[in-house]
Scaffold this active site. Sequence first.
Site, PDB file in Angstrom:
ATOM      1  N   ARG A  61       3.635  -2.239  -3.558  1.00  0.00           N
ATOM      2  CA  ARG A  61       3.246  -3.195  -2.462  1.00  0.00           C
ATOM      3  C   ARG A  61       2.433  -2.612  -1.363  1.00  0.00           C
ATOM      4  NH1 ARG A  61       7.285  -5.094  -4.974  1.00  0.00           N
ATOM      5  NH2 ARG A  61       7.811  -2.905  -5.093  1.00  0.00           N
ATOM      6  N   THR A  62       3.147  -1.488  -0.476  1.00  0.00           N
ATOM      7  CA  THR A  62       2.501  -0.671   0.714  1.00  0.00           C
ATOM      8  C   THR A  62       1.225  -0.181   0.346  1.00  0.00           C
ATOM      9  OG1 THR A  62       4.739  -0.200   1.065  1.00  0.00           O
ATOM     10  CG2 THR A  62       3.191   0.561   2.451  1.00  0.00           C
ATOM     11  N   LYS A  89       0.613  22.511  -6.973  1.00  0.00           N
ATOM     12  CA  LYS A  89       0.181  24.031  -7.207  1.00  0.00           C
ATOM     13  C   LYS A  89       0.723  24.744  -5.921  1.00  0.00           C
ATOM     14  CE  LYS A  89      -4.148  22.376  -9.464  1.00  0.00           C
ATOM     15  NZ  LYS A  89      -5.452  22.394  -9.198  1.00  0.00           N
ATOM     16  N   ARG A 111       2.627   7.967   3.261  1.00  0.00           N
ATOM     17  CA  ARG A 111       3.973   7.755   2.677  1.00  0.00           C
ATOM     18  C   ARG A 111       4.407   9.262   2.300  1.00  0.00           C
ATOM     19  NH1 ARG A 111       6.632   3.095  -1.211  1.00  0.00           N
ATOM     20  NH2 ARG A 111       6.715   2.192   0.979  1.00  0.00           N
ATOM     21  N   HIS A 139      10.043   2.391   8.098  1.00  0.00           N
ATOM     22  CA  HIS A 139       8.975   1.815   7.408  1.00  0.00           C
ATOM     23  C   HIS A 139       8.446   0.863   8.551  1.00  0.00           C
ATOM     24  CE1 HIS A 139       6.600   0.424   4.135  1.00  0.00           C
ATOM     25  NE2 HIS A 139       7.455   0.170   3.159  1.00  0.00           N
TER      26      HIS A 139
HETATM   27  N1   CP Z   1       8.374  -2.639   0.255  1.00  0.00           N
HETATM   28  C1   CP Z   1       7.781  -1.487  -0.196  1.00  0.00           C
HETATM   29  O1   CP Z   1       7.785  -0.358   0.601  1.00  0.00           O
HETATM   30  O2   CP Z   1       7.306  -1.528  -1.685  1.00  0.00           O
HETATM   31  P1   CP Z   1       6.671  -0.058  -2.318  1.00  0.00           P
HETATM   32  O3   CP Z   1       7.597   1.047  -2.297  1.00  0.00           O
HETATM   33  O4   CP Z   1       6.259  -0.997  -3.770  1.00  0.00           O
HETATM   34  O5   CP Z   1       5.551   0.078  -1.478  1.00  0.00           O
END
Ligand code: CP
Length: 313
Positions: A61-62, A89, A111, A139
């Site tokens: 999603r993100t 590496k 991320r 998040h």
């Molecule tokens: N909600 C969320 O962060 O989903 P993903 O890990 O798929 O990005």
Amino acid sequence: MSKSTLSSKHLLGIKHITKDDIDLIFDTADNFKQVINRPIKKVPSLRDVTIANLFFENSTRTRISFELAEKRLSADVVNFSASTSSVGKGETLLDTVNNILSMKVDMVVMRHPAPGAHVFLANHIEANIINAGDGTHEHPTQALLDAYSIRERFGKLKGKKVAIIGDILHSRVALSNIFCLKKMGAKVTVCGPPTLIPKYIQDLNVRVSYNIRETLEWCDVANVLRIQLERQDIKYIPSLREYSLNFGVNLELLEQLKKEIIIMHPGPMNRGVEISSDVADSDQAIILDQVENGVAVRMAVLYLLASNVSNES
Ligand code: CP
């Protein structure tokens, strides 16, 4: 006069932004939601801005939501996935990012599994940084889209009762949601097995409950989280079956309530564990609305940060 810029040049976490910042993001997202529902979904706002999406952890999603948000703002986009990069590496995070930035990248969406990785990066690079999830820490864009979706349903967040149910201990979504909801005047209860509720939670001014029925009876909104087995090095619960029996949200539980509540889930869902399929697919669930709103909210964050390059974090 309402403000038109964010107080920070980065979005490292909800902890670091203000209620005014959140209001500004929501008002801006309202405009972008109209844009993405038009036949022509693109605006030129970020033309000539280059954004790197750096994903050192898996995401569906993100990652897609940020990429769509960037493209709908006409930014140039490059995607990096750690699993197909030279990280394996032995290259450091800073070397990786500096190499990418030397190709004239303006903004970084990242991320990373390490809590605080974004704060570290912000001390070393000039580009705007957006945290797309740092380990078990924060998040922020998930919390913003969750809160935006509640605001959309009820018209306001102030006074609304939100229950966050599940693995609070390992959840960056829970911590960012708590910061965001409290800043916006909502009431928060966290609910789960005692082993999955962190000891520091009392300091965040939230209610704690170990009783799913009582929690569902109390709330207007239940945000259901999955058990993050990939972050658990020891056993926190006897089994997923026992967790589901004691804390799973199912239709039988919802039908016993005196009022209809809204069901949310940030995804990915484990159907049949923390949420039953009949609840996930019911009219009470706004799970796909959350995903839709994520694009508008991320467009707002990108747009506001890009016009805020001179502000200090
Ligand atoms: N909600 C969320 O962060 O989903 P993903 O890990 O798929 O990005």
